[in-house]
Enzyme design. Structure first.
Site, PDB file in Angstrom:
ATOM      1  CD  GLU A 123     -85.540  68.573 -21.937  1.00  0.00           C
ATOM      2  OE1 GLU A 123     -84.701  67.752 -21.534  1.00  0.00           O
ATOM      3  OE2 GLU A 123     -86.495  68.247 -22.677  1.00  0.00           O
ATOM      4  CE1 TYR A 124     -88.666  76.407 -15.291  1.00  0.00           C
ATOM      5  CE2 TYR A 124     -90.813  76.555 -16.360  1.00  0.00           C
ATOM      6  CZ  TYR A 124     -89.989  76.825 -15.278  1.00  0.00           C
ATOM      7  OH  TYR A 124     -90.484  77.494 -14.186  1.00  0.00           O
ATOM      8  CG  LEU A 125     -93.354  73.374 -18.619  1.00  0.00           C
ATOM      9  CD1 LEU A 125     -94.463  73.428 -19.655  1.00  0.00           C
ATOM     10  CD2 LEU A 125     -93.824  73.975 -17.299  1.00  0.00           C
TER      11      LEU A 125
END
Length: 214
Positions: A123-125
């Site tokens: 999700e961060y990426l």
């Protein structure tokens, strides 16, 4: 060059702020959300300014009069869409509104392929990928730097760059990432490019002369 660091109190941002302040050609401004960090920013040699990447209205005053922005803010995994994506987009919008042309973005390796990373990072990426795309589609002269796993080892001043690096040793000291972000500011060879960054054997400025092939 008057340079503002978004995320100046972060782990990479503090290195960036210090290196800018030590550079003969730059004046450093460290953007922080509250005055509790002002003394820390001043101790790094920079002028603290107030602003919050998640609050677009706070950025016009913070960015006023600078020549370039280095985005080194990070959510630490707590609000990836609010900070890592929308926060970066707010900074891009502020630069366009104020005619600040130069923007250097701290991104992350595998932002272009989140599914190839551990699930906890995906999700961060995805958020970083959206922010990178937003910057590339803007009118700004950008550089997007995608380092591998960050360490607190002392910087070596030597890196490797490329479009798709070998991941066999996918680490790099934060200090070397910061040095690459600062060096990229004045290097036309990095303009409008996205590249990966890891520890290596090539001096930073030499590697950045041909960042997709170094």
């Amino acid at each position: 060059m008057d340079v503002l660091v978004a995320g100046a109190h972060g782990a990479v941002g503090q290195h960036v702020t210090r290196l800018l302040a030590e550079h003969d050609d730059h004046t450093a401004y460290g953007m922080v959300r509250n005055d509790a960090y002002d003394d820390d920013i001043a101790a790094l040699g920079a002028t603290p300014v107030r602003g919050d990447v998640t609050d677009r209205a706070s950025l016009d005053d913070a960015f006023a009069g600078v020549d370039a922005v280095i985005f080194a803010a990070g959510s630490g995994g707590e609000d990836v869409w609010g900070v890592d994506c929308e926060g970066a987009e707010n900074c891009v919008d502020a630069c366009e509104a104020l005619d600040i042309e130069r923007f250097v973005m701290l991104s992350a390796m595998n932002a272009d392929a989140p599914e190839e990373s551990p699930e906890a990072l995906r999700e961060y990426l995805r958020a970083k990928a959206d922010a990178d795309a937003y910057l590339r589609e803007s009118s700004l002269t950008y550089t997007i730097v995608r380092p591998g796993s960050l360490t607190d080892e002392p910087g070596t001043g030597r890196i490797r760059t490329g479009a798709d690096l070998d991941r066999s040793d996918a680490t790099i000291p934060r200090e070397d990432v910061a040095a690459a972000l600062v060096a990229a500011l004045q290097m036309a060879s990095t303009h409008d490019l996205t590249f990966e960054l890891l520890s290596g054997e090539t001096p930073i400025e030499r590697a950045l002369r041909s960042p997709l092939n170094a």
